[in-house]
Scaffold this motif. Structure first.
Motif, mmCIF file in Angstrom:
data_model
loop_
_atom_site.group_PDB
_atom_site.id
_atom_site.type_symbol
_atom_site.label_atom_id
_atom_site.label_comp_id
_atom_site.label_asym_id
_atom_site.label_seq_id
_atom_site.Cartn_x
_atom_site.Cartn_y
_atom_site.Cartn_z
ATOM 1 N N PHE A 15 44.435 55.156 34.124
ATOM 2 C CA PHE A 15 45.363 54.554 35.064
ATOM 3 C C PHE A 15 46.754 55.150 34.987
ATOM 4 N N GLU A 16 47.139 55.732 33.866
ATOM 5 C CA GLU A 16 48.458 56.351 33.780
ATOM 6 C C GLU A 16 48.506 57.677 34.519
ATOM 7 N N LYS A 17 47.387 58.390 34.600
ATOM 8 C CA LYS A 17 47.390 59.729 35.154
ATOM 9 C C LYS A 17 47.135 59.788 36.649
ATOM 10 N N ARG A 18 46.695 58.701 37.252
ATOM 11 C CA ARG A 18 46.337 58.748 38.670
ATOM 12 C C ARG A 18 46.986 57.640 39.479
ATOM 13 N N GLU A 19 47.295 57.980 40.730
ATOM 14 C CA GLU A 19 47.747 56.966 41.676
ATOM 15 C C GLU A 19 46.565 56.069 42.012
ATOM 16 N N MET A 20 46.858 54.876 42.509
ATOM 17 C CA MET A 20 45.818 53.930 42.874
ATOM 18 C C MET A 20 45.927 53.624 44.352
ATOM 19 N N ASN A 21 44.812 53.731 45.067
ATOM 20 C CA ASN A 21 44.764 53.426 46.489
ATOM 21 C C ASN A 21 43.780 52.276 46.679
ATOM 22 N N LEU A 22 44.298 51.073 46.950
ATOM 23 C CA LEU A 22 43.432 49.922 47.183
ATOM 24 C C LEU A 22 43.176 49.807 48.679
ATOM 25 N N PHE A 23 41.910 49.979 49.063
ATOM 26 C CA PHE A 23 41.533 50.020 50.475
ATOM 27 C C PHE A 23 41.618 48.671 51.167
ATOM 28 N N THR A 24 41.033 47.646 50.559
ATOM 29 C CA THR A 24 40.913 46.379 51.260
ATOM 30 C C THR A 24 40.627 45.249 50.285
ATOM 31 N N THR A 25 40.657 44.025 50.797
ATOM 32 C CA THR A 25 40.327 42.834 50.012
ATOM 33 C C THR A 25 39.195 42.101 50.705
ATOM 34 N N TYR A 26 38.200 41.698 49.921
ATOM 35 C CA TYR A 26 37.083 40.909 50.441
ATOM 36 C C TYR A 26 37.080 39.553 49.755
ATOM 37 N N VAL A 27 36.716 38.519 50.503
ATOM 38 C CA VAL A 27 36.583 37.176 49.940
ATOM 39 C C VAL A 27 35.123 36.948 49.590
ATOM 40 N N VAL A 28 34.894 36.459 48.356
ATOM 41 C CA VAL A 28 33.535 36.130 47.917
ATOM 42 C C VAL A 28 33.494 34.655 47.532
ATOM 43 N N HIS A 29 32.316 34.052 47.664
ATOM 44 C CA HIS A 29 32.173 32.624 47.409
ATOM 45 C C HIS A 29 31.241 32.329 46.244
ATOM 46 N N THR A 30 30.799 33.364 45.551
ATOM 47 C CA THR A 30 29.859 33.187 44.445
ATOM 48 C C THR A 30 30.524 33.550 43.128
ATOM 49 N N ASP A 31 29.905 33.129 42.019
ATOM 50 C CA ASP A 31 30.493 33.426 40.702
ATOM 51 C C ASP A 31 30.083 34.796 40.177
ATOM 52 N N SER A 32 29.240 35.515 40.931
ATOM 53 C CA SER A 32 28.899 36.893 40.591
ATOM 54 C C SER A 32 28.559 37.628 41.884
ATOM 55 N N VAL A 33 28.635 38.943 41.838
ATOM 56 C CA VAL A 33 28.288 39.772 42.993
ATOM 57 C C VAL A 33 27.347 40.875 42.533
ATOM 58 N N LEU A 34 26.556 41.372 43.479
ATOM 59 C CA LEU A 34 25.734 42.549 43.228
ATOM 60 C C LEU A 34 26.471 43.734 43.830
#
Length: 129
Positions: A15-34
């Motif tokens: 994380f120190e060596k690279r910029e971060m590009n966050l594309f989008t945010t998704y809403v989830v309704h479960t306590d885990s995702v696949l």
């Protein structure tokens, strides 16, 4: 699918060596995702690691047309970050992957790309139905 590595990735170095590009945010309704990860387009030798909430959950995966799947526990109080870290550019730049996220009846699919200067990712927010 996972290639063994002699030296594991260190979160701080990544994380120190690279910029971060966050594309989008998704809403989830479960306590885990696949999460499913596979090559987006031409199979050209892309290798990636996937970080989930600052931990390596997939280490140096060679992307193919066959999806790599894993179940991820969702933090119910805070944002959950999925970051794609490129180890190479394959034979066609940039390093591209398709991410699919299944959360109950919800399904999200996003083509995501990273290179050797910038990592890319998405945020999952948990919300009760």
């Amino acid at each position: 699918n996972i290639v063994p590595v002699n030296t594991p990735l260190k979160k701080q170095e990544v994380f120190e060596k690279r910029e971060m590009n966050l594309f989008t945010t998704y809403v989830v309704h479960t306590d885990s995702v696949l999460l499913r990860v596979f090559d987006n387009g031409v199979i050209d030798g892309d290798t990636v690691s996937v970080f989930f909430n600052d931990s390596v959950v997939v280490n140096r995966l060679g992307l193919t047309a066959q999806a790599f799947e894993l179940k991820l526990p969702v933090n119910l109080q805070e944002d959950n970050k999925i970051i794609l870290y490129a180890h190479n550019l394959g034979s066609i730049s940039p390093n591209t992957a398709m991410l699919e996220i299944y959360s109950g009846k919800a399904f999200y699919s996003i083509a995501i790309s990273s290179d050797l200067q910038k990592s890319s990712g998405i945020i999952l927010k948990h919300k009760k139905e």
